[in-house]
Design a protein around this motif. Structure first.
Motif, PDB file in Angstrom:
ATOM      1  N   ILE A   1       0.735  -1.406   0.073  1.00 59.52           N
ATOM      2  CA  ILE A   1      -0.244  -0.009  -0.046  1.00 59.52           C
ATOM      3  C   ILE A   1       0.913   1.626   0.285  1.00 59.52           C
ATOM      4  O   ILE A   1       0.746   2.158  -0.482  1.00 59.52           O
ATOM      5  N   ILE A   2       1.793   1.251   0.533  1.00 59.00           N
ATOM      6  CA  ILE A   2       3.087   2.404   0.646  1.00 59.00           C
ATOM      7  C   ILE A   2       3.400   2.494  -0.686  1.00 59.00           C
ATOM      8  O   ILE A   2       3.345   3.856  -0.829  1.00 59.00           O
ATOM      9  N   VAL A   3       3.478   1.353  -1.237  1.00 56.23           N
ATOM     10  CA  VAL A   3       4.276   1.646  -2.795  1.00 56.23           C
ATOM     11  C   VAL A   3       3.111   2.175  -3.548  1.00 56.23           C
ATOM     12  O   VAL A   3       2.903   3.263  -4.480  1.00 56.23           O
ATOM     13  N   ILE A   4       1.538   1.627  -3.817  1.00 55.11           N
ATOM     14  CA  ILE A   4       0.745   2.006  -4.278  1.00 55.11           C
ATOM     15  C   ILE A   4       0.987   3.770  -4.024  1.00 55.11           C
ATOM     16  O   ILE A   4       0.656   4.380  -5.164  1.00 55.11           O
ATOM     17  N   GLY A   5       0.900   3.883  -3.082  1.00 50.41           N
ATOM     18  CA  GLY A   5       0.705   6.172  -2.788  1.00 50.41           C
ATOM     19  C   GLY A   5       2.276   6.348  -3.763  1.00 50.41           C
ATOM     20  O   GLY A   5       2.117   6.818  -4.418  1.00 50.41           O
ATOM     21  N   LEU A   6       3.080   5.552  -2.864  1.00 45.64           N
ATOM     22  CA  LEU A   6       4.657   6.670  -3.552  1.00 45.64           C
ATOM     23  C   LEU A   6       4.760   6.213  -4.515  1.00 45.64           C
ATOM     24  O   LEU A   6       5.663   7.063  -5.445  1.00 45.64           O
ATOM     25  N   SER A   7       4.739   5.497  -5.555  1.00 46.11           N
ATOM     26  CA  SER A   7       4.696   5.562  -7.081  1.00 46.11           C
ATOM     27  C   SER A   7       3.975   5.892  -7.837  1.00 46.11           C
ATOM     28  O   SER A   7       4.783   6.195  -9.029  1.00 46.11           O
ATOM     29  N   LEU A   8       3.071   6.401  -7.208  1.00 44.09           N
ATOM     30  CA  LEU A   8       1.760   7.705  -8.108  1.00 44.09           C
ATOM     31  C   LEU A   8       3.229   9.294  -7.547  1.00 44.09           C
ATOM     32  O   LEU A   8       3.107  10.191  -8.260  1.00 44.09           O
ATOM     33  N   ALA A   9       4.474   9.334  -6.455  1.00 44.58           N
ATOM     34  CA  ALA A   9       4.489  10.652  -6.093  1.00 44.58           C
ATOM     35  C   ALA A   9       5.668  10.776  -7.599  1.00 44.58           C
ATOM     36  O   ALA A   9       5.167  12.570  -7.713  1.00 44.58           O
ATOM     37  N   THR A  10       6.397  10.204  -8.110  1.00 44.10           N
ATOM     38  CA  THR A  10       6.225  10.998  -9.843  1.00 44.10           C
ATOM     39  C   THR A  10       5.625  11.607 -10.769  1.00 44.10           C
ATOM     40  O   THR A  10       5.879  12.759 -10.893  1.00 44.10           O
ATOM     41  N   THR A  11       4.468  11.225 -10.657  1.00 38.04           N
ATOM     42  CA  THR A  11       3.705  11.985 -11.725  1.00 38.04           C
ATOM     43  C   THR A  11       2.881  13.115 -10.739  1.00 38.04           C
ATOM     44  O   THR A  11       2.602  13.951 -11.899  1.00 38.04           O
ATOM     45  N   ALA A  12       2.474  13.513  -9.363  1.00 35.75           N
ATOM     46  CA  ALA A  12       2.184  14.055  -8.826  1.00 35.75           C
ATOM     47  C   ALA A  12       3.524  15.999  -8.190  1.00 35.75           C
ATOM     48  O   ALA A  12       2.815  16.307  -9.496  1.00 35.75           O
ATOM     49  N   ALA A  13       4.665  15.162  -9.416  1.00 36.16           N
ATOM     50  CA  ALA A  13       5.985  15.957  -9.157  1.00 36.16           C
ATOM     51  C   ALA A  13       5.659  16.526 -10.339  1.00 36.16           C
ATOM     52  O   ALA A  13       5.845  17.888 -10.346  1.00 36.16           O
TER      53      ALA A  13
ATOM     54  N   ILE B   1      -8.661  22.241 -16.079  1.00 37.35           N
ATOM     55  CA  ILE B   1      -7.862  21.960 -14.823  1.00 37.35           C
ATOM     56  C   ILE B   1      -6.665  22.319 -14.986  1.00 37.35           C
ATOM     57  O   ILE B   1      -5.923  20.990 -15.545  1.00 37.35           O
ATOM     58  N   PRO B   2      -5.626  23.346 -14.789  1.00 37.11           N
ATOM     59  CA  PRO B   2      -4.115  23.031 -14.813  1.00 37.11           C
ATOM     60  C   PRO B   2      -3.816  21.220 -14.160  1.00 37.11           C
ATOM     61  O   PRO B   2      -3.961  21.266 -13.246  1.00 37.11           O
ATOM     62  N   MET B   3      -2.464  21.150 -14.876  1.00 38.29           N
ATOM     63  CA  MET B   3      -1.249  20.118 -14.367  1.00 38.29           C
ATOM     64  C   MET B   3      -1.337  20.543 -13.109  1.00 38.29           C
ATOM     65  O   MET B   3      -0.970  19.404 -11.609  1.00 38.29           O
ATOM     66  N   PRO B   4      -1.200  21.949 -12.967  1.00 37.91           N
ATOM     67  CA  PRO B   4      -0.407  21.641 -11.898  1.00 37.91           C
ATOM     68  C   PRO B   4      -1.188  21.595  -9.960  1.00 37.91           C
ATOM     69  O   PRO B   4      -0.670  21.479  -9.382  1.00 37.91           O
ATOM     70  N   VAL B   5      -2.736  22.491 -10.389  1.00 37.58           N
ATOM     71  CA  VAL B   5      -3.018  22.058  -9.459  1.00 37.58           C
ATOM     72  C   VAL B   5      -4.025  20.909  -9.681  1.00 37.58           C
ATOM     73  O   VAL B   5      -3.961  21.068  -8.064  1.00 37.58           O
ATOM     74  N   ILE B   6      -3.740  20.096 -10.126  1.00 35.45           N
ATOM     75  CA  ILE B   6      -4.209  18.590  -9.967  1.00 35.45           C
ATOM     76  C   ILE B   6      -3.080  17.924  -9.267  1.00 35.45           C
ATOM     77  O   ILE B   6      -2.888  16.597  -8.234  1.00 35.45           O
ATOM     78  N   GLY B   7      -1.666  18.504  -9.360  1.00 42.67           N
ATOM     79  CA  GLY B   7      -0.143  17.996  -9.148  1.00 42.67           C
ATOM     80  C   GLY B   7      -0.437  18.460  -7.666  1.00 42.67           C
ATOM     81  O   GLY B   7      -0.194  17.810  -6.858  1.00 42.67           O
ATOM     82  N   GLY B   8      -0.489  19.852  -7.290  1.00 38.11           N
ATOM     83  CA  GLY B   8      -0.585  19.982  -5.815  1.00 38.11           C
ATOM     84  C   GLY B   8      -1.968  19.059  -4.693  1.00 38.11           C
ATOM     85  O   GLY B   8      -1.415  18.994  -4.099  1.00 38.11           O
TER      86      GLY B   8
END
Length: 427
Positions: free
Chosen positions: A137-149, A340-347
């Protein structure tokens, strides 16, 4: 004597509890905005219609809920696992090949669901104990971290300080409403963060309203129906390349169910049953293939919203699905959300994806996992590095994603490793 129905004391609205109509609408919009960017991004990358993806997402979610007896607060959106294969098929044979591959993948789900219904799901707790579930579950969350960044920083693949500022502002506003307000305002903090981030984006001039102006108020989604929109033809290559990917998305789907089990303090593998949730996911993908959409899967973004708001109501998720269906027919509204701009989704994603990872940590803490024991340390270490590092297994066109691979490795290590290392001192 009537058995009292369980209620999760940590939830503000539990699974079967209804919000007031006005509140429910805003909470549903919050879920819709959370998943919208990813759901429409998949068809854009492949060359499909975003409105069809929105329609298949809404319909698929309602089908999944019906199959699971409205007991699981899960939202289904476009799956990223099939993107590379769909892009290749689109260039070679067009959407008919993708449709056939999607239907085949859905049928794989249905077959596995029937097998699980026959043999039961008691094996799940044995092969997925807390020491495996928590790190996955930690991986599921953090594997998406690069997408958010990347969403927060990059403008056409280049670092943009303006984008980063909008992302941090969106995050700050969301945290502000979450921490310093009570009641309903705190519950819709994600929605408010998106709104304020969007307004700032308008002020700095990164929002293009052209699609909204040109969009029609009412428009039929561009359905691609077999035998009507195109002639039915057999595409064996599409079936052979897309059907096996279903096993990858199944493991990710089970990971999401594990997160929901932790959040809601229930065991959805037993009630309504793993066979029902797999069947619902499979039928959703089959429907998407028949109407012209990409395969669907459960969404981490929406699980993040559940974890953060503690609103676990299936009524809210069903309303979000209904709104997705409605907006697929309203061109201007769909176009507005798409601006909706991507930085909003990223934040927002900084918080949503991190909340999922924190749920994995909570499982380890709640189950008092002892990391002084080498066995636990080894299992968690391998899962975390393989999963977060993005390690995948590639055999020809078949790819086992990082989440799927680390889950399988965790299960194997849990099965193979002894309870105690040979050089550990006996207690």
């Amino acid at each position: 004597m009537v058995k009292k129905e369980f209620r999760n004391p940590d939830a503000l609205l539990d699974v079967n509890e209804k919000p007031k109509v006005g509140q429910g609408l805003l909470l549903a919009l919050q879920h819709l905005f959370a998943m919208f960017g990813s759901t429409v991004l998949v068809p854009i990358l492949v060359g499909l219609s975003p409105s069809i993806a929105l329609l298949s997402s809404g319909v698929g979610t309602l089908v999944h809920m019906a199959l699971t007896r409205f007991k699981i607060p899960a939202y289904l959106g476009s799956s990223f696992a099939y993107i590379a294969t769909m892009q290749a098929l689109m260039k070679a044979d067009g959407y008919p090949a993708i449709a056939q591959g999607a239907i085949a993948a859905g049928i794989v789900y249905v077959i596995v669901a029937l097998v699980v219904a026959k043999i039961g799901s008691g094996w799940v707790d044995k092969v997925l104990p807390p020491i495996v579930v928590g790190p996955v579950i930690i991986v599921i969350g953090l594997s998406l971290a690069t997408t958010a960044a990347n969403d927060a920083m990059l403008n056409n693949s280049k670092y943009d300080l303006k984008f980063f500022g909008i992302a941090i502002f969106t995050l700050a506003v969301t945290l502000f409403f979450q921490m310093f307000f009570k009641g309903f305002t705190a519950l819709v903090s994600i929605l408010l963060g998106i709104i304020f981030g969007y307004l700032l984006s308008c002020l700095v001039g990164i929002v293009d309203f052209t699609p909204v102006i040109k969009g029609a108020w009412f428009s039929w989604p561009a359905l691609d129906l077999p035998g009507i929109s195109y002639k039915i033809k057999f595409y064996p290559a599409a079936i052979l390349t897309m059907a096996p990917i279903a096993f990858v998305t199944m493991s990710e789907h089970m990971g999401h169910i594990m997160v929901l089990n932790s959040l809601t303090k229930r065991n959805f593998f037993k009630n309504p049953g793993l066979h029902r949730t797999l069947m619902g996911d499979g039928l959703s993908t089959i429907i998407a293939g028949f109407i012209g959409g990409p395969p669907t899967t459960s969404y981490g973004e929406n699980i993040g919203v559940l974890a953060m708001t503690k609103i676990h109501s299936v009524w809210v998720l069903a309303s979000a699905a209904g709104l997705a269906i409605i907006f697929s027919f309203v061109g201007k509204v769909a176009a507005l959300i798409d601006t909706i701009p991507m930085p909003v989704i990223g934040g927002i994603s900084f918080l949503l994806f991190g909340t999922i990872a924190s749920s994995g940590l909570k499982i380890l803490v709640d189950n008092k996992i002892d990391f002084s024991k080498k066995r636990n340390m080894m299992i968690a270490s391998v899962i975390l590095v393989i999963g977060i590092g993005g390690t995948y297994l590639q055999i020809g066109s078949f790819q086992l994603t990082a989440v799927a691979l680390c889950t399988i490795m965790g299960m194997l290590l849990n099965w193979i490793l002894p309870k105690k290392a040979a050089n550990e001192v006996s207690e």
